[in-house]
Design an enzyme around this catalytic site. Structure first.
Site, PDB file in Angstrom:
ATOM      1  CE1 TYR A   1      35.750  31.060  57.230  1.00  0.00           C
ATOM      2  CE2 TYR A   1      36.331  30.748  55.019  1.00  0.00           C
ATOM      3  CZ  TYR A   1      35.074  31.461  55.414  1.00  0.00           C
ATOM      4  OH  TYR A   1      34.477  32.348  55.225  1.00  0.00           O
TER       5      TYR A   1
ATOM      6  CD  GLU B   1      39.221  41.162  29.040  1.00  0.00           C
ATOM      7  OE1 GLU B   1      39.232  41.694  29.549  1.00  0.00           O
ATOM      8  OE2 GLU B   1      39.382  41.785  28.043  1.00  0.00           O
TER       9      GLU B   1
ATOM     10  CG  ASP C   1      36.888  43.592  26.950  1.00  0.00           C
ATOM     11  OD1 ASP C   1      36.323  43.303  26.217  1.00  0.00           O
ATOM     12  OD2 ASP C   1      36.511  44.163  28.210  1.00  0.00           O
TER      13      ASP C   1
END
EC number: 5.6.2.2
Length: 433
Positions: free
Chosen positions: A176, A262, A314
């Protein structure tokens, strides 16, 4: 007769309620298959204590190899932690090189280390990805590189200001300061990594940090900027991992292992069930793709506490990718892999072979997309996967069956199946690779 009916009514309702109340133990077998195979917790804890002792012994006896010890050391590039005066000096040195280039008639240009895939190298001895020493010019007087050259100069200026003021800012703050130039934060973030590599320092040395993302809960006490934090008293949400690793110190723990998770959903399940009390551990997650702060924090815990790290991800190519980023490093930040990687992470689950072993129903498995299969095949070609035959075996099975599953698939057997049966059984059988 009416009085008799009145007197009987409460008894009848109570009896009905009593009949409807389920037996707490009746759903153990239907919802928690394999629970009967579990041994007493004391035996599992002994197994974990043996693992911790072996890890501590290995950490103490083995001499750590560095890139400089290897033949490839002279052709690769690594960064190190620098103090603010040193970073400031490096920035000034870079600008002096630019001035010399202009005076020599070569124009305004930066010499930037290449972070392209072709310039990455997996070093088996280190079990991590490093950056080779190829560089490229980033001239201002070139249409294809003028924006990047301008962004590079602007970031060097801003970081120089941070060094003078001795303050920290987030990557978002940095973006910014000049939105019209940067246009998108991914552009300023990418060049920030280039700048870090150019200066030969870690990104944290630049006093630029990412927003808090990772969290930790469990058997860990540490100081955060002088304040002592007890991670067993942080509630279900845990303690946010400090974005500035320099302010973290004095780590203490009676844990037997670190459980790297995870997903945020699995983390919340384990935190709410206080899994870390039944099996003393520290549970940490980056809620998906690993951020720098979580990677630094995990490495610090592993090295200081000398604890084994077990990973729960996963059963898909991306879960394995996330695991490899923690263990071997990311190609995007290979220049800093020495500081960001955690050695010897063991893959606990969910593994492709678990889908049949734990009888995960077909309706809870997902069919891999073409992109999933492509990613899986690409990972089979990676040197860090080839090094571990059991990883190759699991990934090959995944690609062959074209099936994947999330950790949440275990909820089909009950919401607490993960913490009450699956993980205890995995730990009992020492089923990690």
């Amino acid at each position: 007769m009416a009085d008799k009916k009145k007197r009987q009514t409460p008894t009848t309702v109570a009896d009905k309620k009593k009949r409807r109340r389920p037996d707490p133990s009746s759903d153990d077998d239907t919802h928690h298959p394999f629970k009967s195979l579990l041994k007493p917790d004391e035996l599992i804890l002994q197994t974990l204590d043996d693992l911790r002792s072996a890890t501590a012994s290995s950490s103490s006896s083995s001499k750590s190899i560095t890139l400089a010890d290897l033949a490839v050391g002279s052709t690769c590039r690594e960064v190190s932690d620098l103090d603010l005066p040193s970073v400031q000096s490096e920035i000034e040195l870079q600008m002096l090189k630019v001035i010399k280039s202009i005076l020599d008639g070569n124009g305004f240009a930066f010499e930037v280390p290449s972070r392209a895939a072709a310039n990455q190298l997996y070093v088996p001895e280190l079990d991590r990805i490093v950056l080779k020493d190829k560089t490229s010019l980033r001239p201002y007087a070139n249409v294809s590189t003028v924006r990047k050259a301008t962004i590079t100069a602007r970031l060097l200026q801003l970081i120089h200001q941070l060094c003078l003021k001795n303050i920290h800012v987030t990557k978002r703050d940095l973006f910014y300061t000049d939105v019209k130039l940067f246009q998108d934060q991914t552009q300023s973030d990418s060049v920030l990594d280039d700048v870090s590599c150019m200066l030969g320092c870690t990104r944290s040395s630049l006093n630029v940090i990412a927003s808090e993302k990772g969290v930790v809960v469990g058997r860990l006490i540490f100081s955060d900027n002088g304040d002592m934090i007890d991670c067993t008293k942080m509630g279900m949400g845990g303690k946010a991992i400090p974005p500035n690793i320099d302010r973290v110190g004095d780590m203490q723990s009676d844990a037997l292992f670190i459980l790297l998770v995870e997903k945020d959903a699995a983390y919340i399940r384990l935190a709410e069930d206080r899994f870390y009390n039944r099996f003393p551990c520290i549970i940490v997650t980056a809620k998906g793709q690993p951020d720098v702060a979580t990677r630094l924090f995990l490495r610090k815990m592993k090295l200081e506490l000398k604890l084994p790290v077990l990973a729960l991800v996963d059963s898909d190519p991306y879960g394995l990718k996330i695991l490899s980023v923690y263990g071997c490093g990311s190609k995007n930040m290979s220049y800093d892999s020495a500081n960001l990687t955690t050695p010897d992470i063991k893959w606990l689950g969910i593994r492709p072979s678990d889908l049949d072993k734990y009888k995960i129903p077909e309706q809870c498995r997902l069919t891999m997309t073409d992109q999933d299969i492509k990613t899986g095949k690409e990972m089979l070609e990676e040197d860090f996967v080839k090094k571990n035959p059991k990883w190759v075996e699991e990934l090959t099975l995944m690609v062959k069956t074209k099936q994947k599953a999330e950790i949440q698939a275990l909820s089909t057997f009950g919401f607490q199946y993960l913490s009450e049966t699956y993980l205890p059984l995995k730990l009992q059988e020492q089923d990690w690779i």
